[in-house]
Design a protein around this motif. Structure first.
Motif, PDB file in Angstrom:
ATOM      1  N   LEU A 235      22.068  32.221  71.594  1.00  0.00           N
ATOM      2  CA  LEU A 235      21.125  32.365  72.877  1.00  0.00           C
ATOM      3  C   LEU A 235      20.199  31.170  73.395  1.00  0.00           C
ATOM      4  O   LEU A 235      19.492  30.974  72.885  1.00  0.00           O
TER       5      LEU A 235
ATOM      6  N   CYS B 268      24.984  31.106  74.659  1.00  0.00           N
ATOM      7  CA  CYS B 268      25.219  32.682  75.338  1.00  0.00           C
ATOM      8  C   CYS B 268      23.298  31.716  76.475  1.00  0.00           C
ATOM      9  O   CYS B 268      22.749  31.630  76.089  1.00  0.00           O
TER      10      CYS B 268
ATOM     11  N   THR C 124      21.135  34.915  78.896  1.00  0.00           N
ATOM     12  CA  THR C 124      20.943  36.147  79.651  1.00  0.00           C
ATOM     13  C   THR C 124      21.018  35.907  81.301  1.00  0.00           C
ATOM     14  O   THR C 124      20.323  35.319  81.922  1.00  0.00           O
ATOM     15  N   ARG C 125      20.903  37.147  82.417  1.00  0.00           N
ATOM     16  CA  ARG C 125      20.545  37.349  83.743  1.00  0.00           C
ATOM     17  C   ARG C 125      18.827  37.162  83.584  1.00  0.00           C
ATOM     18  O   ARG C 125      17.989  36.073  85.067  1.00  0.00           O
TER      19      ARG C 125
ATOM     20  N   ARG D  86      25.356  36.980  78.646  1.00  0.00           N
ATOM     21  CA  ARG D  86      25.460  38.354  77.841  1.00  0.00           C
ATOM     22  C   ARG D  86      24.942  39.228  78.367  1.00  0.00           C
ATOM     23  O   ARG D  86      24.022  38.579  78.922  1.00  0.00           O
ATOM     24  N   ASN D  87      25.157  40.069  78.564  1.00  0.00           N
ATOM     25  CA  ASN D  87      24.680  42.012  79.150  1.00  0.00           C
ATOM     26  C   ASN D  87      23.573  42.248  78.132  1.00  0.00           C
ATOM     27  O   ASN D  87      23.177  42.397  76.951  1.00  0.00           O
ATOM     28  N   CYS D  88      22.610  42.767  79.177  1.00  0.00           N
ATOM     29  CA  CYS D  88      20.949  43.135  78.162  1.00  0.00           C
ATOM     30  C   CYS D  88      21.031  44.619  79.137  1.00  0.00           C
ATOM     31  O   CYS D  88      21.359  44.757  80.130  1.00  0.00           O
TER      32      CYS D  88
ATOM     33  N   CYS E 114      13.880  39.214  76.593  1.00  0.00           N
ATOM     34  CA  CYS E 114      15.127  39.675  76.373  1.00  0.00           C
ATOM     35  C   CYS E 114      15.891  39.109  75.544  1.00  0.00           C
ATOM     36  O   CYS E 114      16.438  40.003  74.842  1.00  0.00           O
TER      37      CYS E 114
ATOM     38  N   MET F 127      17.557  41.414  72.197  1.00  0.00           N
ATOM     39  CA  MET F 127      18.619  41.627  71.990  1.00  0.00           C
ATOM     40  C   MET F 127      19.492  41.321  70.590  1.00  0.00           C
ATOM     41  O   MET F 127      20.344  41.414  70.507  1.00  0.00           O
TER      42      MET F 127
END
Length: 247
Positions: A29, A60, A62-63, A89-91, A103, A107
């Motif tokens: 991440l 990866c 996140t938004r 990756r969806n949070c 965020c 995760m």
């Protein structure tokens, strides 16, 4: 120096693999600070990370990280381009985005079940990650990627597991899988089948429909019978009167 760095990385990876179930492909991440440091150091992450970790990797983000980079403007435009090429990756922050550090920290909650690596230059985030056992931490120093050694909290957790005081997430998952294979624990498919068997037509609704059908049929049938009898009597009288007149 490169050989010694790879030796340390191999040692640390073995520790996380044996105690926390970390496996390939390694999911890393990234936040905006790590992407910016890679850009400044001219580090090709997709090429150098697999070599350094000696295994397949997945970059990866996140938004929330992407949104944070967009709000920071032109100074971090290059970092935003690097982050946009990563897998998203969806949070849990669909409606209201949070900071990138907050965020990424969310995760890896609940024992880091997806075995994420956290790659960041943020010191506050790094300190919070080290307080959670079993999370590999990465950063860039002197234009080189470094996998940090296991934190004191992680080492203490492993010792507690070895002494029998705690059970690691990796062991919990393996125990649950063994129980499901032996039929000691009901799987989700078995629960769905049971729910389908229970469902059926409501007997009370059937009774109500029968009563309504009986009530509607009874008065109509009685009226029809009465009308037929009246008509028969009238026709018989007319015939008898005609016979008397002719006679």
């Amino acid at each position: 120096m490169k050989i010694t760095r790879q030796k340390h990385a191999k040692k640390h990876l073995g520790f996380f693999r044996n105690n926390f179930g970390v496996r390939e492909p390694y999911q890393i991440l990234l936040d905006g600070t790590f992407c910016q440091a890679a850009l400044r150091g001219r580090i090709q992450l997709r090429e150098q990370l697999p070599r350094y970790l000696m295994g397949e990797t997945q970059l990866c983000t996140t938004r929330c990280v992407l949104k944070e980079l967009e709000t920071l403007g032109k100074d971090l435009y290059g970092a935003k381009l690097i982050a946009q090429k990563c897998q998203i990756r969806n949070c849990s922050h669909f409606k209201n985005a949070v900071s990138g550090s907050e965020c990424l920290l969310s995760m890896v909650e609940e024992g880091n079940p997806h075995h994420y690596f956290v790659a960041s230059q943020d010191q506050n985030l790094s300190m919070k990650v080290k307080k959670k056992p079993g999370i590999p931490l990465m950063f860039i120093i002197q234009n080189t990627i470094v996998l940090d050694k296991p934190s004191p909290r992680t080492i203490a957790f492993v010792k507690a597991v070895e002494s029998g005081q705690l059970v690691s997430m990796h062991e919990k998952q393996s125990i649950k899988q063994l129980k499901e294979e032996q039929g000691l624990v009901k799987t989700t498919e078995q629960r769905r089948k049971k729910r389908k068997k229970i469902s059926g037509p409501n007997p009370l609704s059937c009774l109500k429909k029968k009563k309504k059908a009986q009530d509607t049929k009874s008065p109509a049938s009685e009226k029809k019978r009465k009308r037929k009898r009246i008509r028969n009597r009238s026709t018989s009288k007319v015939l008898s009167e005609k016979q008397n007149a002719e006679g």
